[in-house]
Design a protein around this motif. Structure first.
Motif, PDB file in Angstrom:
ATOM      1  N   SER A 104      -5.309 -81.345 114.531  1.00 42.92           N
ATOM      2  CA  SER A 104      -6.467 -81.122 115.246  1.00 42.92           C
ATOM      3  C   SER A 104      -6.148 -82.900 115.707  1.00 42.92           C
ATOM      4  O   SER A 104      -6.727 -83.810 117.065  1.00 42.92           O
ATOM      5  CB  SER A 104      -8.360 -81.288 115.167  1.00 42.92           C
ATOM      6  N   SER A 152      -9.891 -77.139 110.395  1.00 37.99           N
ATOM      7  CA  SER A 152     -11.166 -76.947 111.053  1.00 37.99           C
ATOM      8  C   SER A 152     -12.102 -77.224 110.975  1.00 37.99           C
ATOM      9  O   SER A 152     -13.297 -77.521 111.009  1.00 37.99           O
ATOM     10  CB  SER A 152     -11.228 -74.733 110.947  1.00 37.99           C
ATOM     11  N   SER A 199      -7.108 -70.445 108.207  1.00 37.99           N
ATOM     12  CA  SER A 199      -8.153 -71.864 108.049  1.00 37.99           C
ATOM     13  C   SER A 199      -9.030 -70.291 108.602  1.00 37.99           C
ATOM     14  O   SER A 199     -10.570 -70.535 109.371  1.00 37.99           O
ATOM     15  CB  SER A 199      -7.472 -71.946 109.883  1.00 37.99           C
TER      16      SER A 199
END
Length: 365
Positions: A104, A152, A199
């Motif tokens: 991310s 996540s 995840s």
């Protein structure tokens, strides 16, 4: 083989000229005129016709081979840069063992083992932050060998190997929780080496190396299951080092280090397949340590440590490519201990333990 084809053609041509001149010859492939196709050929015509037929056959075989070759993917690897050298200042390392990528943010987290800390860099190798220090308190380490990021949730899991525990932090190093102690009971460890997170479920898979087993926990350290014990049969381990989870397929890949093989399981520990043996040939290993999966392509990257190379396979163990060899130049390895892949860009980060550095590569399909 080509020589055999040509020799056969010549013999067949001579046979036609000497013994079959009055016979009606077979239609020459590609002929459209019926009369021309049934005339008895002279020597030159016969040889030319056979040569043309062989050329057509060769072209067809070449086309078939080309189509078959496209089934196996080909990739090229480009060296980009090297980060760090021996030392304890920001951006340098002392015997680093593991790395992880936060998909991310693009940040790379490195287990700087002998310096007993975690260092964090952006995807270009620019230093961001660090935390840790030697000890047994929260946030301190004794030879951290593995690190994993759950993108996540933003949690960072550190395998605090010689403290026989897992410590959990946020992405900036703030301590959240911990679990584990030395032993063989559920939730205890003996020199764990690495961890991987699914995840999709939040499950944490910990490679309990000197207990020769896998242990699985929820994100807060509650024990779920375990599998494996010392041995060389399917589902058994001999000092397993690395673990990777492909969230898109639910496969768990284990670098079964001293058995010199990869074993593959589902997330419940059911054995699926294996590949590898001791050696230097493609698909063989010598004390493999690190492993990662590119969930986009399904490719499995292995740090073949004593062979000083990275090997790449498809999800079933078919060899695709390899690169590097022993040495100290920017593109060479001295015991690669871990490898991580950024699927969105094709960047590959290799932790080189004895050279105390991280190497950046880019993979092109």
């Amino acid at each position: 083989m080509k020589k055999i084809y040509v020799l056969t053609a010549v013999i067949f041509a001579v046979f036609l000229m000497r013994g079959c001149k009055t016979a009606v010859s077979p239609a020459v492939p590609g002929a459209t005129n019926t009369a021309a196709a049934t005339q008895t050929p002279n020597e030159t015509q016969t040889i030319e016709a056979l040569a043309g037929w062989l050329n057509d056959a060769s072209a067809s075989k070449t086309a078939i081979a080309a189509l078959s070759a496209t089934v196996t993917p080909t990739i090229s690897v480009q060296y980009i840069k090297t980060l760090g050298s021996i030392g304890d200042t920001d951006g340098n390392f002392f015997m680093p063992c593991g790395a992880a990528l936060d998909s991310s943010t693009g940040r790379v987290y490195v287990a700087d083992s002998e310096n007993n800390r975690i260092q964090v860099f952006d995807s270009q190798g620019v230093f961001v932050t660090k935390w840790g220090g030697y000890g047994t308190e929260n946030g301190q380490f004794k030879y951290p060998t593995g690190v994993e990021v759950d993108s996540s949730t933003g949690r960072v899991y550190v395998v605090d190997s010689l403290n026989d525990r897992i410590q959990v932090f946020d992405i900036n190093g703030t301590f959240i929780t911990k679990w584990g102690s030395n032993g063989t009971a559920f939730g205890q460890f003996n020199s764990p080496h690495s961890a991987a997170v699914d995840s999709n479920t939040g499950k944490v898979f910990v490679m309990d190396t000197s207990n020769h087993r896998m242990q699985v926990f929820d994100s807060n350290g509650t024990f779920i299951t375990k599998w494996g014990y010392n041995g060389s049969e399917d589902g058994q381990f001999n000092y397993p080092a690395g673990v990777a989870v492909d969230g898109s397929t639910g496969r768990v890949y284990v670098a079964d280090s001293e058995n010199n093989r990869i074993q593959v399981f589902d997330t419940y520990g059911t054995f699926i397949t294996k590949w590898g043996s001791l050696g230097t040939a493609d698909g063989q290993f010598d004390t493999l340590y690190g492993i990662t999966v590119d969930s986009v392509t399904g490719r499995v990257y292995v740090a073949d440590s004593e062979n000083n190379r990275i090997q790449v396979f498809d999800s079933n163990g078919t060899f695709i490519t390899k690169w590097a060899n022993i040495g100290f130049t920017p593109e060479q390895f001295d015991f690669p201990a871990d490898v991580v892949v950024e699927s969105s860009t094709g960047k590959v980060f290799v932790v080189v333990m004895f050279s105390h550095r991280i190497q950046f590569f880019k993979v092109y399909n």
